[in-house]
Design an enzyme around this catalytic site. Structure first.
Site, PDB file in Angstrom:
ATOM      1  N   GLN A  21       9.214   4.551   1.118  1.00 36.98           N
ATOM      2  CA  GLN A  21       9.382   5.627   2.104  1.00 36.98           C
ATOM      3  C   GLN A  21      10.073   5.125   2.804  1.00 36.98           C
ATOM      4  O   GLN A  21      10.953   5.773   3.773  1.00 36.98           O
ATOM      5  CB  GLN A  21       8.138   5.326   3.148  1.00 36.98           C
ATOM      6  CG  GLN A  21       7.207   5.865   2.337  1.00 36.98           C
ATOM      7  CD  GLN A  21       5.878   6.007   3.141  1.00 36.98           C
ATOM      8  OE1 GLN A  21       5.664   5.098   3.000  1.00 36.98           O
ATOM      9  NE2 GLN A  21       5.983   7.219   3.470  1.00 36.98           N
ATOM     10  N   HIS A 116       2.325   0.412  -3.400  1.00 33.60           N
ATOM     11  CA  HIS A 116       1.818   1.136  -2.115  1.00 33.60           C
ATOM     12  C   HIS A 116       3.086   2.072  -3.130  1.00 33.60           C
ATOM     13  O   HIS A 116       3.981   2.717  -2.755  1.00 33.60           O
ATOM     14  CB  HIS A 116       3.117   0.899  -0.940  1.00 33.60           C
ATOM     15  CG  HIS A 116       2.690   1.352  -0.023  1.00 33.60           C
ATOM     16  ND1 HIS A 116       2.157   1.072   1.299  1.00 33.60           N
ATOM     17  CD2 HIS A 116       2.450   2.953   0.842  1.00 33.60           C
ATOM     18  CE1 HIS A 116       1.748   2.335   2.162  1.00 33.60           C
ATOM     19  NE2 HIS A 116       2.171   3.479   1.706  1.00 33.60           N
ATOM     20  N   ASN A 159      -1.900  -0.121  -1.864  1.00 38.00           N
ATOM     21  CA  ASN A 159      -3.031   0.579  -0.418  1.00 38.00           C
ATOM     22  C   ASN A 159      -3.315   1.882  -0.668  1.00 38.00           C
ATOM     23  O   ASN A 159      -2.985   2.547  -2.173  1.00 38.00           O
ATOM     24  CB  ASN A 159      -1.077   1.148   0.033  1.00 38.00           C
ATOM     25  CG  ASN A 159      -1.461   1.982   1.328  1.00 38.00           C
ATOM     26  OD1 ASN A 159      -1.492   1.557   2.637  1.00 38.00           O
ATOM     27  ND2 ASN A 159      -1.225   3.259   0.837  1.00 38.00           N
ATOM     28  N   GLU A 160      -4.228   1.640  -0.647  1.00 34.51           N
ATOM     29  CA  GLU A 160      -5.426   2.452  -0.283  1.00 34.51           C
ATOM     30  C   GLU A 160      -5.586   3.800  -2.144  1.00 34.51           C
ATOM     31  O   GLU A 160      -4.781   4.749  -2.226  1.00 34.51           O
ATOM     32  CB  GLU A 160      -4.444   4.389   0.224  1.00 34.51           C
ATOM     33  CG  GLU A 160      -4.430   3.838   1.836  1.00 34.51           C
ATOM     34  CD  GLU A 160      -3.569   5.407   2.633  1.00 34.51           C
ATOM     35  OE1 GLU A 160      -2.478   6.532   2.072  1.00 34.51           O
ATOM     36  OE2 GLU A 160      -3.737   5.133   3.910  1.00 34.51           O
TER      37      GLU A 160
HETATM   38  O1  IFM Z   1       2.772   7.413   4.974  1.00 33.55           O
HETATM   39  C1  IFM Z   1       1.541   7.024   3.943  1.00 33.55           C
HETATM   40  C2  IFM Z   1       1.301   5.990   3.995  1.00 33.55           C
HETATM   41  O2  IFM Z   1       2.349   6.038   3.153  1.00 33.55           O
HETATM   42  C3  IFM Z   1       0.476   5.585   3.619  1.00 33.55           C
HETATM   43  N1  IFM Z   1      -0.858   5.974   4.232  1.00 33.55           N
HETATM   44  C4  IFM Z   1      -0.611   7.875   5.065  1.00 33.55           C
HETATM   45  C5  IFM Z   1       0.491   7.472   5.739  1.00 33.55           C
HETATM   46  C6  IFM Z   1       0.780   9.206   6.289  1.00 33.55           C
HETATM   47  O3  IFM Z   1       0.245  10.156   5.788  1.00 33.55           O
END
Ligand code: IFM
Length: 447
Positions: A21, A116, A159-160
């Protein structure tokens, strides 16, 4: 708010990012290929050069230091470190060492994410996480932990995981674009196994490490009082918010989750809980939507809406943090933020969520730090560059950085380790000036 709210000594203050990102120049992963396909990114933008932090990290970290940050979450891009199976790129490893050393020079604690959302192209070509990628992933983990254990104490393995599995394999709006519940569940199971093994590996290499997942939590409120909506909301809270944590905290996960994830060994593989919190959804029973586990999620309607259409619901953070007490683990807020074009909602968003964190600490939740999403405007996956979450504005044409008012407000909070009544007044003024409280959106929510 008319009293000073002091945070515990040593509380970590900072922001969170992810390699793809912010870095730019990432051409060897699944996301670069996905972005290249017409129609995949809503505003047609690309991640490169984007925020261009691969080149500008020194000036960016100097700025974060000036803004009072004491911690910074970033991810290491697997496709850079391992451009081919078993091949290590020494230049990429040296670059990340310089990045981490730079943070340390500014006395900023790195919190490092190992996965991520992005995979090396060759991992994607092998079937992505539909297949067991542990061998490759653990090789990457071993290499980076050996390389940076002198610089990094906090590691986030994945991540998530549930969001990654859902968006890429069930909803199909992230790569590889599958639309199958079965595939999503298989991916989630493989990720959890990878997390468990990575946890053990990191501790073998670095016993004092603090290891966790960054887990997305959302408040899930029944859309009506109808018993089916209430049951669905309750089940979704169990599944989406608690099944992953319960499995990794070695509590008894809900039976249904055990069945679906075929959740494997019961080992404690969290040293703390990494919490990503954004919003609240209203949940409705939807009998014709088996792929969404018989539910429709829509944004809550009480609070202001972000540019994403998500409801801003700070109280929810308090509720969710209190619900985490059952795990008896410290908590680190690994993400919390808001997308908007300007910066009228963000100051109030920050204050209101920090007040919720403080309230949770007061009732006994052991919160160790807060990492705002995010430091610099960046590439918001399928939404592209339009969705600005940064404390610092980035002009994507020139790369120029401009500090937003919310970043100065946050800087004062970080430096004092406290919220003060005048912060609150300032935030409310900004909110009123922007008229953000009346913003209303609509539509379906991706969880
Ligand atoms: O930008 C994302 C991130 O990569 C993961 N969690 C949510 C953020 C906002 O949508």
């Amino acid at each position: 708010m008319n009293v000073r709210l002091l945070f515990p000594e040593g509380f970590l203050w900072g922001a969170a990012t992810a390699a793809h990102q912010v870095e730019g120049h990432n051409f060897a992963n699944n996301w670069w290929d996905w972005e290249s396909q017409p129609g995949r990114i809503r505003d047609g933008s690309r991640s490169h050069p984007g925020t261009d932090q691969w080149i500008r990290y020194r000036e960016d970290f100097a700025l974060l230091h000036e803004l009072g940050h004491t911690a910074h979450r970033l991810s290491l891009e697997w496709s850079r470190v391992m451009p081919a199976p078993g091949v290590l790129d020494q230049q990429a490893l040296a670059h990340y060492r310089a990045v981490l050393e730079c943070l340390r020079q500014y006395a900023i604690e790195p919190v490092v994410t190992l996965h991520h959302f992005t995979n090396p192209r060759w991992v994607e070509q092998q079937g992505s996480w539909r297949v067991d990628q542990r061998e490759h992933f653990l090789r990457f983990v071993e290499e980076v932990v050996r390389s940076y254990r002198d610089l990094v104490r906090y590691w986030i393995t994945i991540n998530e995981p549930a969001v990654y599995a859902n968006l890429g394999f069930v909803e199909g709006i992230h790569p590889p674009g599958d639309r199958s519940l079965r595939s999503g569940l298989r991916v989630l199971r493989n990720l959890l196994r990878a997390h468990q093994d990575a946890y053990a590996l990191i501790h073998a290499l670095q016993p004092e490490a603090q290891v966790s997942l960054a887990h997305n939590l959302a408040v899930l409120t029944p859309a009506t009082h109808h018993p089916l909506d209430r049951l669905t909301a309750w089940l979704h809270d169990r599944l989406l918010n608690h099944a992953v944590l319960a499995a990794c905290a070695a509590l008894h996960p809900p039976r249904l989750a055990v069945g679906m994830l075929r959740s494997p060994r019961q080992r404690r593989t969290l040293d703390f809980i990494g919490v990503n919190y954004y919003t609240r959804s209203l949940v409705r029973f939807a009998p014709h939507r088996p792929r969404s586990l018989f539910a429709a999620h829509t944004p809550g309607t009480e609070g202001p809406r972000s540019l994403f259409g998500w409801e801003v619901y700070p109280r929810g953070l308090f509720t969710l943090l209190c619900a985490l007490r059952r795990y008896r683990l410290p908590v680190l807020i690994t993400e919390n933020g808001v997308a908007e074009e300007g910066d009228t909602l963000r100051p109030w968003f920050l204050l209101a969520h920090l007040r919720a964190v403080h309230a949770a600490i007061r009732v006994g939740v052991d919160v160790r730090g807060y990492l705002h999403w995010t430091a610099f405007d960046n590439f918001e996956w399928a939404e592209g560059l339009r969705m600005r979450f940064g404390l610092v504005h980035v002009d994507f044409a020139t790369g120029a950085r401009t500090v937003k008012p919310s970043a100065w407000l946050y800087a004062r909070i970080c430096r004092r380790n406290a919220l003060e009544p005048r912060d609150w007044q300032e935030a409310c003024r900004q909110l009123a000036a922007g008229g953000a409280s009346s913003a209303r959106g609509g539509g379906e929510q991706h969880v």
